[in-house]
Design a protein around this motif. Structure first.
Motif, PDB file in Angstrom:
ATOM      1  N   GLN A 147       0.818  -1.202   0.000  1.00 44.53           N
ATOM      2  CA  GLN A 147       0.000   0.000   0.000  1.00 44.53           C
ATOM      3  C   GLN A 147       0.858   1.261   0.000  1.00 44.53           C
ATOM      4  OE1 GLN A 147      -2.637  -0.949  -1.200  1.00 44.53           O
ATOM      5  NE2 GLN A 147      -4.267  -0.586   0.300  1.00 44.53           N
ATOM      6  N   SER A 148       2.000   1.211   0.642  1.00 39.98           N
ATOM      7  CA  SER A 148       2.915   2.355   0.607  1.00 39.98           C
ATOM      8  C   SER A 148       3.372   2.613  -0.827  1.00 39.98           C
ATOM      9  CB  SER A 148       4.110   2.101   1.515  1.00 39.98           C
ATOM     10  OG  SER A 148       5.034   3.167   1.445  1.00 39.98           O
ATOM     11  N   TRP A 149       3.731   1.530  -1.526  1.00 40.27           N
ATOM     12  CA  TRP A 149       4.143   1.672  -2.927  1.00 40.27           C
ATOM     13  C   TRP A 149       2.972   2.138  -3.785  1.00 40.27           C
ATOM     14  CZ3 TRP A 149       2.393  -0.399  -7.478  1.00 40.27           C
ATOM     15  CH2 TRP A 149       3.175  -0.137  -8.602  1.00 40.27           C
ATOM     16  N   LEU A 195      -0.045   5.832  -7.322  1.00 41.37           N
ATOM     17  CA  LEU A 195      -1.263   6.545  -7.694  1.00 41.37           C
ATOM     18  C   LEU A 195      -1.021   8.047  -7.737  1.00 41.37           C
ATOM     19  CD1 LEU A 195      -3.994   4.636  -5.622  1.00 41.37           C
ATOM     20  CD2 LEU A 195      -3.753   4.645  -8.115  1.00 41.37           C
ATOM     21  N   SER A 196      -0.313   8.549  -6.758  1.00 40.45           N
ATOM     22  CA  SER A 196      -0.027   9.976  -6.707  1.00 40.45           C
ATOM     23  C   SER A 196       0.800  10.407  -7.909  1.00 40.45           C
ATOM     24  CB  SER A 196       0.693  10.320  -5.403  1.00 40.45           C
ATOM     25  OG  SER A 196       0.934  11.700  -5.311  1.00 40.45           O
ATOM     26  N   ASP A 197       1.810   9.601  -8.254  1.00 41.76           N
ATOM     27  CA  ASP A 197       2.654   9.923  -9.409  1.00 41.76           C
ATOM     28  C   ASP A 197       1.850   9.934 -10.705  1.00 41.76           C
ATOM     29  OD1 ASP A 197       4.858  10.138  -7.764  1.00 41.76           O
ATOM     30  OD2 ASP A 197       5.642   8.149  -8.246  1.00 41.76           O
ATOM     31  N   LEU A 198       0.797   9.127 -10.764  1.00 44.42           N
ATOM     32  CA  LEU A 198      -0.027   9.042 -11.966  1.00 44.42           C
ATOM     33  C   LEU A 198      -1.102  10.134 -12.019  1.00 44.42           C
ATOM     34  CD1 LEU A 198      -0.490   5.162 -12.179  1.00 44.42           C
ATOM     35  CD2 LEU A 198       0.818   6.592 -13.769  1.00 44.42           C
ATOM     36  N   GLY A 199      -1.179  10.963 -10.979  1.00 46.29           N
ATOM     37  CA  GLY A 199      -2.088  12.093 -10.996  1.00 46.29           C
ATOM     38  C   GLY A 199      -3.366  11.916 -10.203  1.00 46.29           C
ATOM     39  N   SER A 228      -6.341   1.064   3.528  1.00 42.18           N
ATOM     40  CA  SER A 228      -6.938   0.935   2.199  1.00 42.18           C
ATOM     41  C   SER A 228      -6.831   2.289   1.513  1.00 42.18           C
ATOM     42  CB  SER A 228      -8.396   0.499   2.283  1.00 42.18           C
ATOM     43  OG  SER A 228      -8.518  -0.826   2.752  1.00 42.18           O
ATOM     44  N   LEU A 229      -6.784   2.272   0.189  1.00 41.56           N
ATOM     45  CA  LEU A 229      -6.540   3.492  -0.578  1.00 41.56           C
ATOM     46  C   LEU A 229      -7.609   3.701  -1.638  1.00 41.56           C
ATOM     47  CD1 LEU A 229      -2.733   2.943  -1.284  1.00 41.56           C
ATOM     48  CD2 LEU A 229      -3.739   4.234   0.605  1.00 41.56           C
ATOM     49  N   GLY A 230      -7.907   4.971  -1.887  1.00 39.64           N
ATOM     50  CA  GLY A 230      -8.774   5.342  -2.993  1.00 39.64           C
ATOM     51  C   GLY A 230      -8.154   6.483  -3.770  1.00 39.64           C
ATOM     52  N   GLY A 231      -7.811   6.236  -5.032  1.00 42.84           N
ATOM     53  CA  GLY A 231      -7.256   7.275  -5.893  1.00 42.84           C
ATOM     54  C   GLY A 231      -8.359   7.900  -6.717  1.00 42.84           C
ATOM     55  N   VAL A 232      -8.472   9.229  -6.683  1.00 40.76           N
ATOM     56  CA  VAL A 232      -9.590   9.930  -7.308  1.00 40.76           C
ATOM     57  C   VAL A 232      -9.110  10.770  -8.483  1.00 40.76           C
ATOM     58  CG1 VAL A 232     -11.455  11.597  -6.956  1.00 40.76           C
ATOM     59  CG2 VAL A 232     -10.819  10.020  -5.111  1.00 40.76           C
ATOM     60  N   LEU A 233      -9.802  10.639  -9.603  1.00 42.23           N
ATOM     61  CA  LEU A 233      -9.625  11.510 -10.756  1.00 42.23           C
ATOM     62  C   LEU A 233     -10.904  12.312 -10.945  1.00 42.23           C
ATOM     63  CD1 LEU A 233      -8.024   9.058 -13.373  1.00 42.23           C
ATOM     64  CD2 LEU A 233      -6.830  10.737 -11.952  1.00 42.23           C
ATOM     65  N   GLU A 234     -10.775  13.629 -11.071  1.00 45.64           N
ATOM     66  CA  GLU A 234     -11.932  14.487 -11.301  1.00 45.64           C
ATOM     67  C   GLU A 234     -11.982  14.888 -12.772  1.00 45.64           C
ATOM     68  OE1 GLU A 234     -11.883  17.717  -8.495  1.00 45.64           O
ATOM     69  OE2 GLU A 234     -12.718  16.422  -6.926  1.00 45.64           O
ATOM     70  N   LEU A 235     -13.176  14.795 -13.336  1.00 46.56           N
ATOM     71  CA  LEU A 235     -13.361  15.044 -14.767  1.00 46.56           C
ATOM     72  C   LEU A 235     -14.335  16.199 -14.962  1.00 46.56           C
ATOM     73  CD1 LEU A 235     -13.986  11.307 -15.788  1.00 46.56           C
ATOM     74  CD2 LEU A 235     -11.782  12.479 -15.554  1.00 46.56           C
ATOM     75  N   GLY A 236     -13.966  17.136 -15.849  1.00 47.65           N
ATOM     76  CA  GLY A 236     -14.858  18.260 -16.157  1.00 47.65           C
ATOM     77  C   GLY A 236     -15.301  18.961 -14.889  1.00 47.65           C
ATOM     78  N   ALA A 278      -5.553  -3.080 -13.912  1.00 51.69           N
ATOM     79  CA  ALA A 278      -6.408  -2.795 -15.068  1.00 51.69           C
ATOM     80  C   ALA A 278      -7.346  -1.637 -14.772  1.00 51.69           C
ATOM     81  CB  ALA A 278      -7.202  -4.043 -15.458  1.00 51.69           C
ATOM     82  N   CYS A 279      -7.823  -1.551 -13.533  1.00 53.56           N
ATOM     83  CA  CYS A 279      -8.698  -0.445 -13.132  1.00 53.56           C
ATOM     84  C   CYS A 279      -7.949   0.887 -13.169  1.00 53.56           C
ATOM     85  CB  CYS A 279      -9.255  -0.696 -11.732  1.00 53.56           C
ATOM     86  SG  CYS A 279     -10.472  -2.017 -11.637  1.00 53.56           S
ATOM     87  N   VAL A 280      -6.699   0.885 -12.706  1.00 46.32           N
ATOM     88  CA  VAL A 280      -5.907   2.116 -12.699  1.00 46.32           C
ATOM     89  C   VAL A 280      -5.792   2.683 -14.104  1.00 46.32           C
ATOM     90  CG1 VAL A 280      -3.600   3.067 -12.302  1.00 46.32           C
ATOM     91  CG2 VAL A 280      -4.600   1.465 -10.644  1.00 46.32           C
TER      92      VAL A 280
END
Length: 415
Positions: free
Chosen positions: A29-31, A36-40, A72-80, A132-134
């Protein structure tokens, strides 16, 4: 939609390299958080909630659970305009089941690609699906402006799925985000079928008490074994009755859709003594439309009938208590937008939509219980899960990521 294939392959390889057994997910999870952060992605994090888990009917007493340092982690992308559109969750778990290294012919945590397959524990169940989800989320983000998409995509990497869904139960019950969630796709290995219903399970521990005596004078004791056999036969008769009486169209292909399994039986302590105590741990199948409590009551009633027919058991009643994790059955309507969009995306990629019932539990039940329509869809066959030399086909992973991307974009447009 096209996904970044090289980055996807490398992400899977990195994820599989971690020995992320239940309770030991902190390193991966640390990795993953940094990745996720590096990917935006904007990353949210939550730990297991002892109070919620203690009150949750799925879990054993909270003091028996290992909850320390399990984010547990949740990476969020905001669109429009994110508040003008829905939120779609893409979910996977990072924990893996233990490995018997002696049964593997390839290193279990030294992942490598060979003949189009990635070998390693967790490659199938389910780090490839999570990766695959990422990259499905990133593919949607890259075309969001072109498609005029508003909303959010959340990619979750949760812990403790193999222990009943610790991370998902908390995410579903105590929303860790400052926004609501409208739909979810869980990328467990389904061989690119849509799992829309899942069997639940009841875990019970049966104890029967007898009276010990010297084996040379067995008549002076009371062996637990004949009593256990009567209980076992009564439960197996109920199993057959339930297979005929409790039906579901997605489980008709199974000869025994709601099986009972006497997984462990321990009795006696010496060959020359009458066995005076027996413990059996039992798993009982629960149909999607049933409740664990309802099935439990059926088996309790059948046990009571056996007890009532025995003077000994009436005077020395068995105990029949829950243990471990309970799985409620779950089902999502096929006309939910997220289900329809996954089916359409699969069809667009040449995969005839196939709706299935799953004979095990998934984290989908937690999100469904929270009112979030959820479908299970991902790469690889569950037949290879938890097996030696676990592996997954690259073509399946790539295709699943593209289908999930298309389905996510279409789901965002559906609300």
């Amino acid at each position: 939609m096209d996904v970044r294939e090289d980055a996807l392959r490398e992400t899977i390889r990195e994820l599989v390299s971690f020995e992320s057994y239940p309770g030991e997910e902190a390193a991966v999870q640390s990795w993953f958080r940094e990745h996720l952060s590096d990917l935006g992605f904007e990353v949210y994090e939550w730990e297991p909630d002892p109070e919620l888990l203690d009150e949750h009917p799925s879990f054993p007493p909270v003091e028996t659970l290992d909850l320390k340092d399990r984010p547990s982690l949740g990476g969020v992308l905001e669109l429009g305009d994110p508040d003008a559109g829905p939120t779609v969750v893409l979910n996977g778990h990072v924990d893996v089941v233990p490995v018997d290294e002696g049964s593997w012919t390839k290193p279990s945590f030294d992942p490598h690609w060979e003949d189009g397959r990635l070998y390693g524990r967790g490659s199938l169940d389910m780090k490839s699906g999570l990766a695959a989800c990422v990259f499905a989320a990133l593919a949607v983000e890259e075309r969001a402006d072109e498609l005029g998409l508003d909303g959010r995509i959340v990619v979750e990497g949760v812990v403790g799925e193999e222990e009943g869904g610790i991370g998902a139960a908390v995410a579903a019950g105590r929303n860790p985000y400052p926004f609501e969630r409208d739909a979810a796709i869980i990328a467990e290995p389904t061989d690119l079928s849509l799992v829309v219903a899942a069997e639940g399970s009841l875990m019970k521990r049966l104890e029967i008490f007898g009276e010990s005596a010297h084996a040379a004078r067995t008549w002076e004791g009371e062996s637990v074994l004949p009593h256990f056999e009567r209980v076992r036969h009564a439960f197996e008769n109920l199993e057959r009755e339930r297979a005929e009486r409790v039906t579901h169209p997605l489980f008709e292909a199974f000869d025994n859709p709601w099986p009972i399994n006497f997984g462990t039986v321990e009795a006696g302590d010496w060959a020359s003594s009458v066995p005076s105590h027996l413990t059996s741990e039992i798993r009982i199948g629960v149909a999607p439309q049933e409740t664990v409590a309802g099935v439990e009551a059926e088996f309790r009633e059948r046990l009571d009938e056996v007890v009532a027919e025995s003077e000994w058991l009436t005077e020395h009643p068995p105990t029949f208590e829950r243990f471990s994790v309970q799985f409620e059955g779950s089902e999502v309507d096929r006309d939910e937008p997220v289900v329809e969009r996954v089916a359409e995306a699969a069809s667009d990629h040449g995969i005839e939509p196939n709706y299935e019932g799953f004979t095990g539990g998934t984290d989908a039940r937690h999100y469904l219980d929270a009112g979030i329509p959820t479908v299970v869809f991902g790469p690889g066959s569950v037949d290879l899960a938890h097996t030696p030399d676990e592996h997954i086909e690259w073509d399946d992973v790539r295709l699943a990521s593209e289908i999930i991307a298309d389905a996510t974009a279409a789901t965002l447009e559906s609300y």
